[in-house]
Write a protein that holds these residues in place. Structure first.
Motif: not given
Length: 286
Positions: A205-223
């Protein structure tokens, strides 16, 4: 023959680590002067010992400058030498000395120093050894969690670089053993959703919440891109470990999610460890 050298600050958990080695069947020696290391290893090798654990620390301060050369000599003899350096924040060490009512080992040599000053002196004296070793910050770890983390470390293939992803909460302080620190407190926080608050970054449920946010996926991609670009330089520098610390406020949701996601990606082509500092029970169960 495998030789595990344990060093570090007094009160950081060296005895816990050495006792774990003993429980695992290692022949263990506590407080060996560094200058005796080569002949001791030779003797134990002649006696047929295959796994040896040796503690070398501030109690043998006069011989410590010889340790780097001794380690290099043993490795030239094609022995599997692993060095673990345990450390902790000064406030954590002070609390432990207060709770156990034990004196700091340096207080005998320097009776005018306070416990805090003894810790500072010890940290400075052991700095060169820390540079030889895999550093592990035990400040916020229970004895069980420390044993679990040491077990993980022992199982690693020492011939290749290990990438460690560690989640933590900034409200408990930044890990001392981090090579890189990424602050993810700017990301949307699941804590403010009552349904997600008791969960962690490993729950779907937390994974789905965070991965629905573009900011979170952008942080993941940048790191991820940053690490993919720069890790080859650490390979060329013959580094054994790189610790990437990912911090949110409490170390429960965002940092845990990002550590798990990055680890899943890099685990396909690198040796990876995951450590969740504020959620020690996960490590104890592994």
């Amino acid at each position: 023959m495998q030789i595990v050298l344990i060093s570090g600050l007094s009160g950081s958990g060296k005895s816990v680590a050495l006792k774990l080695l003993e429980d695992l069947g290692y022949y263990c020696i506590d407080n060996l002067p560094a200058t005796l290391l080569p002949q001791t290893v030779r003797l134990l090798q002649n006696e047929g010992h295959q796994h040896v654990g040796i503690s070398v620390d501030i109690r043998g301060a006069q011989s410590l400058p010889a340790l780097p050369d001794c380690v290099a000599d043993l490795r030239e003899r094609q022995l599997d030498v692993r060095v673990l350096f345990l450390e902790a924040k000064t406030e954590a060490l002070l609390k432990r000395f207060s709770e156990t009512r034990r004196r700091h080992p340096l207080s005998t040599r320097f009776p005018d120093l306070t416990v805090s000053e003894c810790i500072i002196t010890e940290r400075e004296t052991l700095a060169e050894i820390a540079g030889l070793a895999h550093r592990l910050d035990s400040s916020d770890l229970s004895a069980n969690a420390l044993r679990a983390w040491v077990r993980q470390w022992l199982a690693l293939d020492q011939s290749q670089l290990t990438l460690i992803f560690q989640s933590f909460g900034f409200k408990h302080g930044v890990p001392l053993d981090a090579d890189f620190v990424f602050d993810v407190r700017c990301l949307p926080n699941p804590y403010y959703d009552p349904a997600l608050r008791p969960l962690t970054g490993r729950d779907q449920a937390v994974v789905d919440y965070l991965e629905a946010e573009a900011l979170c996926l952008g942080m993941y991609d940048d790191v991820r891109v940053y690490l993919e670009r720069w890790l080859p330089q650490f390979d060329r520098d013959n580094r054994s470990y790189v610790t990437v610390a990912l911090g949110c406020t409490g170390g429960q949701h965002r940092s845990v999610w990002l550590a798990e996601k990055l680890a899943a990606h890099f685990n396909t082509h690198r040796q990876v460890l995951i450590r969740h500092r504020e959620w020690q029970d996960w490590q104890e169960d592994k």
